[in-house]
Write a protein that holds these residues in place. Sequence first.
Motif, PDB file in Angstrom:
ATOM      1  N   VAL A 115      21.625  32.018  60.660  1.00  0.00           N
ATOM      2  CA  VAL A 115      22.918  32.416  60.027  1.00  0.00           C
ATOM      3  C   VAL A 115      22.730  33.589  58.966  1.00  0.00           C
ATOM      4  O   VAL A 115      23.274  34.249  58.583  1.00  0.00           O
ATOM      5  N   HIS A 116      21.577  33.281  58.134  1.00  0.00           N
ATOM      6  CA  HIS A 116      21.310  33.843  57.027  1.00  0.00           C
ATOM      7  C   HIS A 116      20.785  35.350  57.483  1.00  0.00           C
ATOM      8  O   HIS A 116      21.203  36.272  56.407  1.00  0.00           O
ATOM      9  N   ILE A 117      20.447  35.434  58.646  1.00  0.00           N
ATOM     10  CA  ILE A 117      20.046  36.757  59.076  1.00  0.00           C
ATOM     11  C   ILE A 117      21.182  37.503  60.140  1.00  0.00           C
ATOM     12  O   ILE A 117      21.390  38.613  60.193  1.00  0.00           O
ATOM     13  N   ASP A 118      21.712  36.541  60.737  1.00  0.00           N
ATOM     14  CA  ASP A 118      22.992  37.001  61.632  1.00  0.00           C
ATOM     15  C   ASP A 118      24.085  37.458  60.819  1.00  0.00           C
ATOM     16  O   ASP A 118      24.810  38.464  61.392  1.00  0.00           O
ATOM     17  N   LEU A 119      24.420  37.007  59.981  1.00  0.00           N
ATOM     18  CA  LEU A 119      25.467  37.257  59.061  1.00  0.00           C
ATOM     19  C   LEU A 119      25.089  37.916  57.658  1.00  0.00           C
ATOM     20  O   LEU A 119      25.835  37.724  56.597  1.00  0.00           O
ATOM     21  N   ILE A 120      24.193  38.684  57.851  1.00  0.00           N
ATOM     22  CA  ILE A 120      23.765  39.665  56.725  1.00  0.00           C
ATOM     23  C   ILE A 120      24.760  40.678  56.442  1.00  0.00           C
ATOM     24  O   ILE A 120      24.590  41.421  55.295  1.00  0.00           O
ATOM     25  N   HIS A 121      25.721  40.742  57.302  1.00  0.00           N
ATOM     26  CA  HIS A 121      26.785  41.717  56.818  1.00  0.00           C
ATOM     27  C   HIS A 121      27.256  41.388  55.595  1.00  0.00           C
ATOM     28  O   HIS A 121      27.815  42.051  54.532  1.00  0.00           O
ATOM     29  N   GLU A 122      27.572  40.010  55.113  1.00  0.00           N
ATOM     30  CA  GLU A 122      28.165  39.618  53.900  1.00  0.00           C
ATOM     31  C   GLU A 122      27.199  40.210  52.728  1.00  0.00           C
ATOM     32  O   GLU A 122      27.990  40.771  51.678  1.00  0.00           O
ATOM     33  N   LEU A 123      25.855  40.064  53.045  1.00  0.00           N
ATOM     34  CA  LEU A 123      24.955  40.494  51.917  1.00  0.00           C
ATOM     35  C   LEU A 123      24.981  41.838  51.778  1.00  0.00           C
ATOM     36  O   LEU A 123      25.066  42.487  50.769  1.00  0.00           O
ATOM     37  N   ASP A 124      25.088  42.587  52.899  1.00  0.00           N
ATOM     38  CA  ASP A 124      25.110  44.048  52.750  1.00  0.00           C
ATOM     39  C   ASP A 124      26.209  44.441  52.231  1.00  0.00           C
ATOM     40  O   ASP A 124      26.113  45.333  51.273  1.00  0.00           O
ATOM     41  N   TYR A 125      27.465  44.117  52.292  1.00  0.00           N
ATOM     42  CA  TYR A 125      28.555  44.580  51.617  1.00  0.00           C
ATOM     43  C   TYR A 125      28.899  44.054  50.099  1.00  0.00           C
ATOM     44  O   TYR A 125      29.167  44.834  49.317  1.00  0.00           O
ATOM     45  N   VAL A 126      28.144  43.077  49.821  1.00  0.00           N
ATOM     46  CA  VAL A 126      27.913  42.722  48.375  1.00  0.00           C
ATOM     47  C   VAL A 126      27.063  43.717  47.577  1.00  0.00           C
ATOM     48  O   VAL A 126      27.422  44.064  46.633  1.00  0.00           O
ATOM     49  N   TYR A 127      25.936  43.787  48.428  1.00  0.00           N
ATOM     50  CA  TYR A 127      25.167  45.155  47.684  1.00  0.00           C
ATOM     51  C   TYR A 127      25.654  46.300  47.554  1.00  0.00           C
ATOM     52  O   TYR A 127      25.602  47.201  46.616  1.00  0.00           O
ATOM     53  N   TRP A 128      26.513  46.700  48.598  1.00  0.00           N
ATOM     54  CA  TRP A 128      27.443  47.757  48.495  1.00  0.00           C
ATOM     55  C   TRP A 128      28.425  47.999  47.463  1.00  0.00           C
ATOM     56  O   TRP A 128      28.375  49.127  46.880  1.00  0.00           O
ATOM     57  N   LEU A 129      29.096  46.976  47.035  1.00  0.00           N
ATOM     58  CA  LEU A 129      30.094  46.824  46.441  1.00  0.00           C
ATOM     59  C   LEU A 129      29.535  46.810  44.992  1.00  0.00           C
ATOM     60  O   LEU A 129      30.032  47.475  44.244  1.00  0.00           O
ATOM     61  N   PHE A 130      28.350  46.022  44.706  1.00  0.00           N
ATOM     62  CA  PHE A 130      28.112  45.710  43.622  1.00  0.00           C
ATOM     63  C   PHE A 130      26.556  46.060  42.976  1.00  0.00           C
ATOM     64  O   PHE A 130      25.966  46.036  41.919  1.00  0.00           O
ATOM     65  N   GLY A 131      25.760  46.337  43.984  1.00  0.00           N
ATOM     66  CA  GLY A 131      24.664  46.873  43.782  1.00  0.00           C
ATOM     67  C   GLY A 131      23.358  45.857  43.722  1.00  0.00           C
ATOM     68  O   GLY A 131      23.759  45.008  44.284  1.00  0.00           O
ATOM     69  N   ASN A 132      22.284  46.078  43.547  1.00  0.00           N
ATOM     70  CA  ASN A 132      20.954  45.314  43.546  1.00  0.00           C
ATOM     71  C   ASN A 132      21.181  44.270  42.385  1.00  0.00           C
ATOM     72  O   ASN A 132      21.422  44.611  41.253  1.00  0.00           O
ATOM     73  N   PRO A 133      21.247  43.069  42.780  1.00  0.00           N
ATOM     74  CA  PRO A 133      21.263  42.011  41.655  1.00  0.00           C
ATOM     75  C   PRO A 133      20.309  41.969  40.951  1.00  0.00           C
ATOM     76  O   PRO A 133      18.792  42.201  41.344  1.00  0.00           O
ATOM     77  N   ASP A 134      20.278  41.416  39.757  1.00  0.00           N
ATOM     78  CA  ASP A 134      19.087  41.210  38.682  1.00  0.00           C
ATOM     79  C   ASP A 134      18.348  39.976  39.225  1.00  0.00           C
ATOM     80  O   ASP A 134      17.242  39.997  38.561  1.00  0.00           O
ATOM     81  N   LYS A 135      18.994  39.176  39.428  1.00  0.00           N
ATOM     82  CA  LYS A 135      18.315  37.836  39.944  1.00  0.00           C
ATOM     83  C   LYS A 135      18.762  37.128  41.087  1.00  0.00           C
ATOM     84  O   LYS A 135      19.901  37.291  41.123  1.00  0.00           O
ATOM     85  N   THR A 136      18.095  36.437  41.830  1.00  0.00           N
ATOM     86  CA  THR A 136      18.603  35.937  43.128  1.00  0.00           C
ATOM     87  C   THR A 136      18.092  34.469  43.334  1.00  0.00           C
ATOM     88  O   THR A 136      17.246  34.107  42.739  1.00  0.00           O
ATOM     89  N   ASN A 137      19.188  33.444  43.803  1.00  0.00           N
ATOM     90  CA  ASN A 137      18.717  32.232  44.154  1.00  0.00           C
ATOM     91  C   ASN A 137      19.217  31.931  45.536  1.00  0.00           C
ATOM     92  O   ASN A 137      20.298  32.356  45.946  1.00  0.00           O
TER      93      ASN A 137
END
Length: 305
Positions: free
Chosen positions: A170-192
Amino acid sequence: MKVLIIGLGSIAKKHIAAINKLDQSAEIYALRSNPHSKSDIAGVIDTYNLNDVKVSELDFVLISNPTSEHFSTLQQLVEFDIPLFIEKPLFSKINEETQSLVDEFEKKEITTYVACNLRFLDCIKELKTILKDAKINEVSVYCGSYLPNWRPGVDFRTVYSANKEMGGGVHIDLIHELDYVYWLFGNPDKTNSFFSNTSSLKISAYDYANYLWTYKTFSASIVLNYFRKESKRSIEVVTDKGTYYVDLLKNTIEFNNKCIFASQKRIADTYYNQIEFFVKNILIGREKFNTIKEANTILKLCMKD
């Protein structure tokens, strides 16, 4: 327009329909891995060897074979200096070899685009405009659906989505969600992130993923799963002025519980918008948009645990 398709599954058929709508005279070739395979799509010409195709005459190559085969496919194509439209996700794993290949494409300045069709969904485009000058306090993203319902008549346990060894999850299949978050807000400073496959689906691939991306003044929570029977796909953005709620399935935006935007188009319509943008803005306009380099950055965020 001449196009070579590598991988003729269900997603490729969506892209082919979009190409034919954009250019009714398009010549579409399909590179088949099985010498006995025959395309059932009108107008698509089967070919069985890359050497049989005049690659130099192609406008672009569309890669939509299984994710686990993307690396070897891109290795073959890097020498041709031909524009590429690559179905997401870019790779099924990341390592020094994949990074080296990405660097080679960048060094040769080959035109690449990795599919991110949700960036073309009206409500997400509108949200990007709305949030341009907003003071954001919190972002919550959710995507839940039921994997057994994805492909009616097919045992879900046999498809790549359910199988870790085939590059599924699911993490790679639904990468769309991560993609548009990146597109909307940019590269995060920290991730978990947290991944699991302990649901009743009993599959080898991850069926649940939970990310927390931290930015300078807010955090974004992203939850993905394969086991929700009533599909839900949403974005909630809490700002100092109020809360925006985006329903991706309905293509609407509410602000403080009042609808402020609605579109009749659905996610299926984005495939045409995407191919039109690719041809006009990337192939002709030479715009760089979700290149192999950017998609690799997002994939690293996706895979990071």
